[in-house]
Design a protein around this motif. Structure first.
Motif, short mmCIF file in Angstrom:
data_model
loop_
_atom_site.label_atom_id
_atom_site.label_comp_id
_atom_site.label_asym_id
_atom_site.label_seq_id
_atom_site.Cartn_x
_atom_site.Cartn_y
_atom_site.Cartn_z
N ALA A 164 -5.94 15.07 -3.22
CA ALA A 164 -7.03 14.10 -3.14
C ALA A 164 -7.02 13.16 -4.35
CB ALA A 164 -8.37 14.83 -3.04
N LYS A 165 -6.77 13.71 -5.53
CA LYS A 165 -6.71 12.87 -6.74
C LYS A 165 -5.56 11.88 -6.66
CE LYS A 165 -8.91 15.84 -10.17
NZ LYS A 165 -8.71 16.64 -11.39
N ALA A 166 -4.42 12.32 -6.17
CA ALA A 166 -3.26 11.44 -6.05
C ALA A 166 -3.56 10.30 -5.07
CB ALA A 166 -2.04 12.23 -5.58
N ILE A 167 -4.21 10.61 -3.97
CA ILE A 167 -4.55 9.58 -2.99
C ILE A 167 -5.57 8.62 -3.58
CG2 ILE A 167 -5.58 9.15 -0.73
CD1 ILE A 167 -4.59 11.94 0.05
N LEU A 168 -6.55 9.16 -4.30
CA LEU A 168 -7.58 8.32 -4.91
C LEU A 168 -6.97 7.35 -5.91
CD1 LEU A 168 -10.63 7.76 -4.99
CD2 LEU A 168 -10.79 9.43 -6.84
N GLN A 169 -6.04 7.82 -6.72
CA GLN A 169 -5.36 6.94 -7.66
C GLN A 169 -4.60 5.85 -6.93
OE1 GLN A 169 -3.01 9.63 -10.02
NE2 GLN A 169 -4.66 9.97 -11.50
N GLU A 195 5.10 19.73 15.96
CA GLU A 195 4.02 19.68 16.95
C GLU A 195 2.69 19.39 16.27
OE1 GLU A 195 4.33 23.46 18.91
OE2 GLU A 195 6.13 22.88 20.00
N LYS A 196 2.48 19.98 15.10
CA LYS A 196 1.25 19.72 14.35
C LYS A 196 1.19 18.25 13.95
CE LYS A 196 0.83 24.33 12.34
NZ LYS A 196 0.75 25.11 11.08
N LYS A 197 2.32 17.74 13.47
CA LYS A 197 2.40 16.34 13.05
C LYS A 197 2.09 15.41 14.21
CE LYS A 197 5.70 12.99 11.19
NZ LYS A 197 7.05 12.82 10.65
N GLN A 198 2.70 15.67 15.35
CA GLN A 198 2.49 14.84 16.53
C GLN A 198 1.02 14.87 16.96
OE1 GLN A 198 4.77 16.05 19.95
NE2 GLN A 198 4.25 14.22 21.12
N ALA A 199 0.43 16.07 16.95
CA ALA A 199 -0.98 16.21 17.34
C ALA A 199 -1.88 15.45 16.37
CB ALA A 199 -1.36 17.68 17.39
N LEU A 200 -1.66 15.64 15.07
CA LEU A 200 -2.51 14.98 14.08
C LEU A 200 -2.38 13.46 14.13
CD1 LEU A 200 -2.02 17.40 11.05
CD2 LEU A 200 -4.13 17.01 12.35
N LEU A 201 -1.15 12.97 14.26
CA LEU A 201 -0.95 11.52 14.30
C LEU A 201 -1.56 10.90 15.55
CD1 LEU A 201 2.63 11.15 12.79
CD2 LEU A 201 0.43 10.64 11.71
N SER A 202 -1.57 11.65 16.66
CA SER A 202 -2.20 11.10 17.87
C SER A 202 -3.72 11.18 17.77
CB SER A 202 -1.68 11.81 19.12
OG SER A 202 -2.11 13.13 19.16
N THR A 257 -2.31 4.97 5.01
CA THR A 257 -2.42 5.97 3.93
C THR A 257 -2.74 7.34 4.50
OG1 THR A 257 -3.19 4.22 2.44
CG2 THR A 257 -3.51 6.49 1.73
N THR A 258 -3.62 7.37 5.49
CA THR A 258 -3.97 8.64 6.13
C THR A 258 -2.76 9.20 6.86
OG1 THR A 258 -6.27 7.94 6.37
CG2 THR A 258 -5.54 9.75 7.78
N HIS A 259 -2.02 8.35 7.54
CA HIS A 259 -0.81 8.81 8.23
C HIS A 259 0.22 9.32 7.23
CE1 HIS A 259 -1.81 6.06 11.90
NE2 HIS A 259 -2.61 7.09 11.79
N SER A 260 0.33 8.66 6.08
CA SER A 260 1.25 9.12 5.03
C SER A 260 0.84 10.48 4.50
CB SER A 260 1.31 8.12 3.88
OG SER A 260 1.83 6.89 4.32
N LEU A 261 -0.47 10.67 4.34
CA LEU A 261 -0.98 11.97 3.88
C LEU A 261 -0.62 13.06 4.89
CD1 LEU A 261 -2.69 13.88 2.11
CD2 LEU A 261 -4.69 13.13 3.43
N ILE A 262 -0.83 12.79 6.16
CA ILE A 262 -0.49 13.76 7.21
C ILE A 262 1.00 14.09 7.15
CG2 ILE A 262 -0.29 14.08 9.71
CD1 ILE A 262 -2.97 12.48 9.92
N ASN A 263 1.84 13.06 7.06
CA ASN A 263 3.29 13.28 6.97
C ASN A 263 3.65 14.12 5.75
OD1 ASN A 263 4.01 11.85 9.31
ND2 ASN A 263 3.98 9.91 8.22
N LEU A 264 3.03 13.84 4.62
CA LEU A 264 3.31 14.58 3.39
C LEU A 264 2.89 16.04 3.53
CD1 LEU A 264 4.27 14.45 0.42
CD2 LEU A 264 1.91 13.93 -0.19
N LEU A 265 1.71 16.29 4.08
CA LEU A 265 1.24 17.66 4.25
C LEU A 265 2.13 18.44 5.22
CD1 LEU A 265 -2.64 17.15 4.28
CD2 LEU A 265 -1.26 18.13 2.46
#
Length: 179
Positions: free
Chosen positions: A10-15, A56-63, A71-79
Motif C-alpha cells: 500500500a505504501k509503495a502504491i501511495l508513493q 485463473e485468479k488473475k483472469q477473475a480479478l481483472l474481469s 494502477t489497480t490492474h498493475s497491483l493485481i498483476n504484481l500480487l
C-alpha cells in the motif's frame, strides 16, 4: 506477517500515486476493491485457495475489476506474480487508511441498535470534530441490534462503549463479585 506485507504494498502504491497525482482515483478503486471482496464470500475463498491456479485468479480479478485504473490492474498483476493474491483486500484497506491519514481525514465508526437520524448523525460528526480537532471527518455507521441501545463510537484506536449491552455486562460482573 501478512499485514506488514499489505502495508508495504500500500505504501509503495501511495508513493507512486503521489508522483502521478492519481491518489484520489486509486482511493476510489481501493474502496471498490475492498467493498467487493468483503461483500463476496466466494471471492474471498477463491483468493485464499491454494488449489485455484494463479492465472485463473488473475483472469477473475481483472474481469471483476475491469473498470478500475491501470494502477489497480498493475497491483493485481504484481500480487498474482508474487503469489500474494490473498493480500488484495488487506492492501486495499491499508491504502485507504494511509490515504485518509495523509489527507488528514479522521474515520469514525459508530455502532447503534437502530439507524441514526440525520440530526443525530450531524451531532455525532460535530462531537468527533471537537474531540479530534480535525475538520475532515468521515462517519461509518453500523447497525447491531445486539447492543440493545446506546452506541459504540470508535475513532482510530480509541473506543467509547455507551451501549446498554455493555452496561449489562458491567452489572453482571459486579453481581458476580458480590456473590
Amino acid at each position: 506477517m501478512s499485514n506488514r506485507a499489505a502495508i508495504r504494498y500500500a505504501k509503495a502504491i501511495l508513493q507512486s500515486t503521489n508522483k502521478n497525482n492519481t491518489g484520489a482515483v486509486l482511493f476510489g478503486d481501493m474502496q471498490s476493491v475492498y467493498d467487493t471482496i468483503q461483500g463476496s464470500r466466494e471471492l474471498q475463498t477463491v483468493l485464499q485457495s491454494p488449489v485455484i491456479k494463479a492465472a485463473e485468479k488473475k483472469q477473475a480479478l481483472l474481469s471483476i475489476f475491469s473498470g478500475q485504473s491501470e494502477t489497480t490492474h498493475s497491483l493485481i498483476n504484481l500480487l498474482v506474480e508474487n503469489k500474494r493474491t490473498s493480500l488484495l483486500s488487506k492492501v486495499a484497506k491499508s491504502y485507504i487508511d494511509l490515504y485518509n491519514d495523509m489527507q488528514g481525514v479522521k474515520v469514525a465508526n459508530v455502532t447503534t441498535a437502530v439507524p441514526l437520524s440525520s440530526d443525530l448523525e450531524a451531532n455525532v460528526i460535530s462531537k468527533i470534530k471537537e474531540l479530534t480537532g480535525s475538520e475532515k471527518v468521515h462517519l461509518k455507521s453500523d447497525i447491531d441490534p445486539n447492543i440493545i441501545g446506546g452506541f459504540i463510537l470508535r475513532v482510530g484506536d480509541v473506543q467509547y462503549d455507551a451501549s446498554i449491552a455493555n452496561q449489562f455486562r458491567k452489572l453482571k460482573k459486579e453481581f458476580s463479585k458480590s456473590i
